[in-house]
Design an enzyme around this catalytic site. Structure first.
Site, PDB file in Angstrom:
ATOM      1  N   ASP A 177     -43.259  44.867  53.643  1.00  0.00           N
ATOM      2  CA  ASP A 177     -42.296  44.932  52.533  1.00  0.00           C
ATOM      3  C   ASP A 177     -42.818  44.287  51.241  1.00  0.00           C
ATOM      4  O   ASP A 177     -42.039  44.032  50.324  1.00  0.00           O
ATOM      5  CB  ASP A 177     -40.991  44.239  52.949  1.00  0.00           C
ATOM      6  N   GLU A 201     -39.846  41.312  43.983  1.00  0.00           N
ATOM      7  CA  GLU A 201     -38.725  40.553  43.423  1.00  0.00           C
ATOM      8  C   GLU A 201     -38.241  39.448  44.374  1.00  0.00           C
ATOM      9  O   GLU A 201     -37.711  38.435  43.921  1.00  0.00           O
ATOM     10  CB  GLU A 201     -37.557  41.509  43.159  1.00  0.00           C
ATOM     11  N   ARG A 257     -41.048  38.390  56.120  1.00  0.00           N
ATOM     12  CA  ARG A 257     -41.393  38.348  54.694  1.00  0.00           C
ATOM     13  C   ARG A 257     -41.779  36.954  54.203  1.00  0.00           C
ATOM     14  O   ARG A 257     -42.197  36.796  53.060  1.00  0.00           O
ATOM     15  CB  ARG A 257     -40.233  38.917  53.863  1.00  0.00           C
ATOM     16  N   HIS A 268     -28.514  42.712  49.210  1.00  0.00           N
ATOM     17  CA  HIS A 268     -28.729  41.705  48.170  1.00  0.00           C
ATOM     18  C   HIS A 268     -27.671  41.854  47.068  1.00  0.00           C
ATOM     19  O   HIS A 268     -27.118  42.942  46.884  1.00  0.00           O
ATOM     20  CB  HIS A 268     -30.098  41.900  47.509  1.00  0.00           C
ATOM     21  N   CYS A 281     -36.156  45.609  42.802  1.00  0.00           N
ATOM     22  CA  CYS A 281     -36.952  44.985  43.887  1.00  0.00           C
ATOM     23  C   CYS A 281     -38.450  45.130  43.659  1.00  0.00           C
ATOM     24  O   CYS A 281     -39.233  44.331  44.151  1.00  0.00           O
ATOM     25  CB  CYS A 281     -36.649  45.645  45.225  1.00  0.00           C
TER      26      CYS A 281
END
Ligand code: CIR
Length: 258
Positions: free
Chosen positions: A63, A68, A88, A166, A253
């Site tokens: 990812d 961001e 992540r 988000h 993102c």
């Protein structure tokens, strides 16, 4: 108005096909098409009077093109986050290296465990930051973030998330007091003082548009949102993000704008 001078992006990696997804937008990303869309995204940013730094793909983190999330970059400081998604967390090392080219060491802050926070949960409105309490951003992360921002003269308030990944999945600030709101954010008291455009349900994904120096980049395929953003008086640029959407990723993102 020119607010941003720099943008950081990271090339998608082949492993993006194994990225995290809620399955809301089904299908595996087509890597070759994702690269073409990413090129178009970079071209769009270049039309917005910013210098674009393109970081190389990082195969270790599927990812990692969603830059961001591992950092929040402001005019006064950089905050390296601690992503809530286990796969992540390691993204912060290389993003910190990149950030060092733009901020002195004493202006680089960090969210520490057990606090978690992802940049997708942070919406900057001039000197105030809204931060979403989500499955990725916890109470401790928000309290560390608030303390850091305060040190630099910024304020911060929490928004509770019930449905989306988000905060900026569902609400985005386009400057000049204009806000795109969708779904659970439509009636939230904390946004009542903004000029709100309520995103139609069938175009919910397009709540994630980005303002960059008076232009607004809009995802392709959402005519009502495109018309609404134009009617607000913005020059718009369309970018197709279909392959990133399959991983719940949107326009915001894919870059750090500062
Ligand atoms: C994730 O679930 O972490 C990625 N597949 C998508 C991240 C999207 N980032 C964002 O909204 N800021």
């Amino acid at each position: 108005m020119k607010r941003f001078t720099n943008v950081i992006v990271r090339r998608p990696c082949r492993a993006m096909t194994e990225g995290i997804t809620s399955g809301l937008y089904p299908g595996k990303p087509d890597y070759a098409l994702a690269l073409i869309q990413h090129d178009a995204y970079i071209d769009a940013l270049k039309k917005c009077q910013v210098n674009v730094t393109v970081l190389p793909a990082d195969e270790e983190f599927p990812d990692s093109c969603f830059v961001e999330d591992p950092a929040v970059l402001t005019e006064r400081c950089a905050i390296i986050t601690n992503p809530g998604a286990a796969s992540r967390k390691g993204e912060i090392l290389s993003i910190k290296e990149a950030v060092r080219n733009f901020y002195p060491e004493d202006r680089i802050e960090q969210i520490m465990s057990p606090g978690t926070l992802e940049g997708g949960d942070v919406m900057m409105c001039r000197d105030h930051f809204f931060v979403g309490r989500s499955e990725r951003t916890n109470e401790e992360g928000i309290s560390q973030f608030t303390r850091i921002l305060k040190k630099y003269g910024y304020s911060c308030s929490e928004v509770k998330l019930e449905e989306v990944l988000h905060l900026k999945t569902g609400v985005n600030y386009l400057e000049q007091n204009n806000l795109l709101v969708s779904g659970e954010f439509t009636d939230k008291e904390e946004f009542s003082s903004f000029n709100r455009y309520v995103i139609p349900e069938d175009e919910a994904y397009a709540a994630n548009c980005i303002w960059v120096n008076d232009k607004v980049i809009v995802p392709e395929g959402y005519p009502a949102v495109l018309e609404a953003v134009k009617a607000m008086g913005y020059e718009t640029i369309l970018v197709d993000t279909s392959e990133f959407r399959k991983l719940d990723g949107g326009l915001s993102c894919l870059s750090l704008r500062f």
